[in-house]
Design a protein around this motif. Structure first.
Motif, PDB file in Angstrom:
ATOM      1  N   LEU A   5     -12.732 -45.146  32.086  1.00 20.08           N
ATOM      2  CA  LEU A   5     -10.852 -45.688  30.673  1.00 20.08           C
ATOM      3  C   LEU A   5     -11.115 -45.592  29.723  1.00 20.08           C
ATOM      4  O   LEU A   5     -12.204 -45.386  28.897  1.00 20.08           O
ATOM      5  CB  LEU A   5     -11.490 -47.372  30.723  1.00 20.08           C
ATOM      6  N   ILE A 114       5.017 -45.805  12.573  1.00 15.54           N
ATOM      7  CA  ILE A 114       4.102 -45.101  13.616  1.00 15.54           C
ATOM      8  C   ILE A 114       4.170 -45.919  14.578  1.00 15.54           C
ATOM      9  O   ILE A 114       2.788 -45.084  15.843  1.00 15.54           O
ATOM     10  CB  ILE A 114       2.697 -46.181  12.917  1.00 15.54           C
ATOM     11  N   MET A 176      -5.003 -47.269  27.768  1.00 17.54           N
ATOM     12  CA  MET A 176      -5.939 -47.454  28.199  1.00 17.54           C
ATOM     13  C   MET A 176      -5.617 -47.064  29.008  1.00 17.54           C
ATOM     14  O   MET A 176      -4.404 -47.655  29.930  1.00 17.54           O
ATOM     15  CB  MET A 176      -7.613 -48.335  27.538  1.00 17.54           C
TER      16      MET A 176
ATOM     17  N   TYR B  22     -14.498 -49.346  20.126  1.00 17.43           N
ATOM     18  CA  TYR B  22     -12.560 -49.675  20.046  1.00 17.43           C
ATOM     19  C   TYR B  22     -12.691 -49.756  21.844  1.00 17.43           C
ATOM     20  O   TYR B  22     -12.851 -49.219  22.563  1.00 17.43           O
ATOM     21  CB  TYR B  22     -12.379 -47.837  20.088  1.00 17.43           C
ATOM     22  N   GLY B  23     -12.014 -50.135  21.468  1.00 19.13           N
ATOM     23  CA  GLY B  23     -10.993 -50.221  23.792  1.00 19.13           C
ATOM     24  C   GLY B  23     -12.043 -50.642  24.494  1.00 19.13           C
ATOM     25  O   GLY B  23     -11.621 -50.974  25.445  1.00 19.13           O
ATOM     26  N   ASN B  53      -6.772 -50.710  14.142  1.00 17.76           N
ATOM     27  CA  ASN B  53      -5.842 -50.584  15.597  1.00 17.76           C
ATOM     28  C   ASN B  53      -4.545 -50.357  15.324  1.00 17.76           C
ATOM     29  O   ASN B  53      -3.997 -51.790  15.271  1.00 17.76           O
ATOM     30  CB  ASN B  53      -6.112 -50.943  16.893  1.00 17.76           C
ATOM     31  N   PRO B  54      -2.725 -49.888  15.142  1.00 15.44           N
ATOM     32  CA  PRO B  54      -2.264 -50.293  15.052  1.00 15.44           C
ATOM     33  C   PRO B  54      -1.824 -50.406  16.212  1.00 15.44           C
ATOM     34  O   PRO B  54       0.013 -50.967  16.332  1.00 15.44           O
ATOM     35  CB  PRO B  54      -0.985 -48.725  14.927  1.00 15.44           C
ATOM     36  N   TYR B  55      -1.389 -50.631  17.405  1.00 18.95           N
ATOM     37  CA  TYR B  55      -1.224 -50.783  18.620  1.00 18.95           C
ATOM     38  C   TYR B  55      -2.538 -51.841  19.512  1.00 18.95           C
ATOM     39  O   TYR B  55      -2.933 -51.963  18.998  1.00 18.95           O
ATOM     40  CB  TYR B  55      -1.193 -49.423  19.913  1.00 18.95           C
ATOM     41  N   PHE B  56      -1.180 -52.762  20.192  1.00 18.99           N
ATOM     42  CA  PHE B  56      -1.965 -53.270  21.434  1.00 18.99           C
ATOM     43  C   PHE B  56      -2.871 -54.185  20.704  1.00 18.99           C
ATOM     44  O   PHE B  56      -3.970 -54.356  20.724  1.00 18.99           O
ATOM     45  CB  PHE B  56      -3.366 -53.138  22.950  1.00 18.99           C
ATOM     46  N   GLN B  81       4.519 -54.351  11.877  1.00 12.93           N
ATOM     47  CA  GLN B  81       3.908 -53.401  12.459  1.00 12.93           C
ATOM     48  C   GLN B  81       3.460 -51.931  10.972  1.00 12.93           C
ATOM     49  O   GLN B  81       3.627 -50.805  11.142  1.00 12.93           O
ATOM     50  CB  GLN B  81       5.376 -52.562  13.023  1.00 12.93           C
ATOM     51  N   ALA B  82       3.110 -52.590   9.992  1.00 16.30           N
ATOM     52  CA  ALA B  82       3.178 -51.425   9.147  1.00 16.30           C
ATOM     53  C   ALA B  82       1.548 -50.804   9.778  1.00 16.30           C
ATOM     54  O   ALA B  82       0.698 -51.943  10.105  1.00 16.30           O
ATOM     55  CB  ALA B  82       2.575 -51.948   7.804  1.00 16.30           C
ATOM     56  N   ASP B  83       0.869 -50.360   9.613  1.00 18.59           N
ATOM     57  CA  ASP B  83       0.074 -48.956   9.617  1.00 18.59           C
ATOM     58  C   ASP B  83      -1.172 -49.492   8.021  1.00 18.59           C
ATOM     59  O   ASP B  83      -1.545 -48.276   7.549  1.00 18.59           O
ATOM     60  CB  ASP B  83      -0.158 -47.497   9.910  1.00 18.59           C
ATOM     61  N   ASN B 109     -15.367 -50.892  16.922  1.00 18.41           N
ATOM     62  CA  ASN B 109     -16.995 -50.884  16.101  1.00 18.41           C
ATOM     63  C   ASN B 109     -17.274 -51.509  14.827  1.00 18.41           C
ATOM     64  O   ASN B 109     -16.853 -52.396  14.923  1.00 18.41           O
ATOM     65  CB  ASN B 109     -15.861 -49.276  16.363  1.00 18.41           C
ATOM     66  N   ASN B 135     -17.454 -52.587  27.693  1.00 18.83           N
ATOM     67  CA  ASN B 135     -16.849 -52.483  28.854  1.00 18.83           C
ATOM     68  C   ASN B 135     -17.847 -51.116  29.311  1.00 18.83           C
ATOM     69  O   ASN B 135     -17.526 -50.549  28.603  1.00 18.83           O
ATOM     70  CB  ASN B 135     -15.198 -52.376  29.061  1.00 18.83           C
ATOM     71  N   ARG B 138     -16.454 -46.991  29.283  1.00 14.44           N
ATOM     72  CA  ARG B 138     -15.454 -47.069  28.555  1.00 14.44           C
ATOM     73  C   ARG B 138     -16.673 -45.860  27.176  1.00 14.44           C
ATOM     74  O   ARG B 138     -17.869 -45.188  27.778  1.00 14.44           O
ATOM     75  CB  ARG B 138     -15.122 -47.924  26.955  1.00 14.44           C
ATOM     76  N   PRO B 139     -16.060 -44.651  26.953  1.00 15.20           N
ATOM     77  CA  PRO B 139     -17.277 -43.538  26.220  1.00 15.20           C
ATOM     78  C   PRO B 139     -18.282 -44.305  25.499  1.00 15.20           C
ATOM     79  O   PRO B 139     -17.625 -45.872  24.542  1.00 15.20           O
ATOM     80  CB  PRO B 139     -16.035 -42.537  25.853  1.00 15.20           C
ATOM     81  N   PHE B 140     -18.586 -43.810  24.923  1.00 15.86           N
ATOM     82  CA  PHE B 140     -19.966 -44.715  24.277  1.00 15.86           C
ATOM     83  C   PHE B 140     -20.472 -45.991  24.784  1.00 15.86           C
ATOM     84  O   PHE B 140     -21.490 -46.482  23.851  1.00 15.86           O
ATOM     85  CB  PHE B 140     -18.886 -44.670  22.994  1.00 15.86           C
ATOM     86  N   PRO B 229       1.920 -52.120  28.957  1.00 20.83           N
ATOM     87  CA  PRO B 229       2.749 -51.320  28.949  1.00 20.83           C
ATOM     88  C   PRO B 229       4.108 -51.113  28.953  1.00 20.83           C
ATOM     89  O   PRO B 229       3.891 -52.537  30.001  1.00 20.83           O
ATOM     90  CB  PRO B 229       2.197 -49.680  29.756  1.00 20.83           C
TER      91      PRO B 229
END
Lengths: 358, 239
Positions: A5, A114, A176, B22-23, B53-56, B81-83, B109, B135, B138-140, B229
């Motif tokens: 994922l 963004i 993702m 992350y994720g 994280n700016p999304y989700f 929505q501010a970064d 993290n 999970n 996920r990588p790492f 999404p």
């Protein structure tokens, strides 16, 4: 290897490594920064280099230099960062060097926002920098496709000795999805002796390679531009890629859309089909070269009343759609450019507003 | 009793901080834990502390959660929505006057967990538990060593101790029963190696009927996916 994922941005970084690219120069910017973060960790593990430039202007010329030496090299950025690189992109195109650029597009103009956007379509396909040049531009609609396009980008850049750009919107970078990487790794550039300044003694041919973009002689510059044009014409012949959806139905409207927007359109097409209202889609996978003929052909089909370009912009690709349709059908645009993505319901309403007989 | 109620995790109270790489699925887990506990009758508040994280983010599920009576503490609407890493003063207030269950959804993290150290005064001597979401797809976090490394980094950055593990093995829409079983075996081994309790594992609500629950020694939290999404619909929570 099974599926894992990954965020689009992470997958793009991993795909570059799998494509044998061990040089990554970049500067962080939302919504693309995870590529830099991922590769700052992964590049040292595989013996590669991640170097953060002091700005995107510097990054552009780091890419120029590395490519000129015959190294596979790539960068990722987002809209304002690509604007800063645009001078170097023009120089790299003129010097005919293979470099891969990834633009995870955010809202513009200026600092914009963004959130996801496709408002860099003109910049990617029609210039951005100065002079007669084109990038080969591919637009993924899923994380898996982003992986495949990044891996395909390096050999294509070398085949044409031309920069290739992957144009993804912010959602492609941030979302993702499960992905799989093929075990087939691509190794080093095969044709670099033809162009790289990698030392006379390393190659068979006994002629100097010169990397340059300056042609003061009018005749020479004209010849150079004709050669570039021939290259872009060849791309138009050989590299057009697109996907169709519900194209064999008796569709009343043809949708053209790419990237994230095309995923929404697919859901909308399914919903309309369930109501007995047929629509079809052509999803350009290459934005340059653009699938002119397939769109013209589909639009000409009996029963097709309207061609609609759905975009996360104020209407950019629609100009290429009009150019493709050549007045054979009415062409409309529907889109948003603030960062919100139209819902499938909004797409359905828009399609119905453009089609007269329902 | 509804099908979902049967699989409910036991009652969770106090302040629960959800951390992880992350994720790893911190936000989806936070939302679903909140919903699960609210349906069981608890008073629940969720704080979105994801400054990186700016999304989700949790803020995207604010509406369906408020409809269930779950208070969601997020930055001011105008900064939504501010970064920018905005730490709302309301978070410290929430910690000082916690609900029956207060879930804090931290960022990814060690970077995302750093902000927790700034809240140390507010936590004071309250009953706080910090749970690490894992999970393995996920990588790492695909090896036990990597999960332990992230645990260590988060603990150092937050100046707090992780008390338990949440197994969140998934490939989103493509998750299979085998993935859940393999993910369970992975976090079980992680739990033994780290000597941390395995608090619960998650499973997509659509898979529950296929799963052999006797295989798990811990509760299973059903996931009704909310962070989707724009071309997909979130699972309706008002059933």
């Amino acid at each position: 290897m099974g599926k894992i994922l990954m965020k689009g941005n992470e997958a793009i970084g991993e795909a570059a490594i799998r494509a044998g690219c061990l040089n990554y120069f970049a500067y962080p910017i939302t919504p693309q920064s995870e590529v830099a973060e991922y590769l700052s960790r992964r590049m040292p593990e595989v013996g590669g280099v991640f170097l953060q430039g002091e700005s995107e202007v510097a990054v552009g010329y780091m890419l120029f230099g590395a490519a000129g030496c015959g190294e596979r090299v790539f960068t990722t950025s987002s809209s304002p960062g690509i604007s800063l690189m645009s001078e170097a992109i023009s120089y790299i195109s003129a010097a005919e060097l293979p470099v891969v650029f990834v633009n995870i597009v955010r809202g513009g103009p200026g600092l914009g926002g963004i959130l996801p956007s496709q408002a860099d379509y003109f910049q990617a396909t029609k210039g951005g920098g100065h002079g007669d040049y084109h990038l080969l531009v591919m637009a993924p609609a899923s994380v898996q496709e982003a992986v495949e396009m990044v891996m395909a980008a390096f050999p294509l850049a070398e085949k044409y000795r031309n920069p290739v750009m992957i144009l993804g919107d912010g959602l492609i970078g941030q979302m993702m999805e499960p992905v799989e990487f093929s075990d087939r790794l691509i190794s080093k550039p095969t044709n670099k002796d033809d162009w790289a300044t990698n030392g006379m003694d390393t190659r068979k041919r006994n002629a100097r390679n010169l990397v340059k973009s300056l042609f003061l002689d009018a005749v020479q510059l004209e010849e150079h531009n004709l050669a570039l044009k021939a290259k872009y014409d060849r791309m138009k012949q050989e590299e057009v890629r697109y996907e169709t959806y519900n194209i064999d139905s008796d569709f009343q409207a043809l949708i053209v859309s790419y990237g994230t927007m095309s995923r929404v359109c697919k859901t909308a097409i399914d919903n309309m089909k369930a109501e007995g209202f047929e629509t079809a889609m052509i999803r350009p996978q290459t934005l340059f070269p653009f699938p002119v003929q397939p769109i013209r052909q589909a639009a000409s089909k009996d029963g097709c009343e309207a061609v609609i370009s759905f975009e996360l912009s104020m209407g950019q690709m629609v100009e290429d759609v009009e150019r493709s349709v050549q007045g054979k059908r009415p062409v409309y645009w529907h889109g948003k450019a603030g960062g919100e993505i139209p819902t499938p319901e909004e797409v359905v309403d828009a399609v119905k507003s453009f089609v007269k007989t329902k | 009793m509804s099908a979902i109620g049967m699989y409910s995790v036991e009652q969770v109270t106090g302040i629960v901080i959800i951390v992880g790489n992350y994720g790893s699925g911190k936000t989806e887990v936070s939302i679903n834990l909140a919903v699960n506990q609210r349906r069981a009758g608890s008073e629940v508040k969720v704080a979105d502390l994801d400054l990186v994280n700016p999304y989700f983010r949790t803020r995207e599920a604010r509406k369906p959660l408020s409809d269930l009576g779950i208070e969601v503490v997020v930055p001011d609407e105008k900064y939504l929505q501010a970064d920018l890493p905005i730490l709302s003063p309301a978070i410290a207030g929430l910690i000082r006057r916690p609900s029956q269950l207060t879930i804090i959804d931290a960022g990814g993290n060690d970077v995302g967990a750093t902000v927790l150290a700034a809240l140390a005064d507010s936590f004071g001597k309250k009953h706080v538990r910090m749970l690490q979401v894992v999970n393995p797809f996920r990588p790492f976090t695909d090896t036990i060593e990597n999960c332990l490394k992230i645990r260590d980094e988060i603990e150092k950055a937050s100046k707090m101790t992780i008390n338990g593990i949440i197994g969140n093995a998934n490939l989103i829409d493509e998750t299979s029963s085998d993935d859940i079983y393999n993910g369970y075996d992975f976090v079980k081994a992680l739990s033994e190696k780290s000597r941390l309790a395995l608090n619960f594992v998650t499973a997509p609500v659509e898979l529950l009927s296929e799963l052999d629950l006797s295989r798990f020694s811990c509760p299973v939290l059903p996931i009704e996916r909310q962070l989707v999404p724009p071309w997909k619909k979130a699972v309706a929570l008002n059933r």
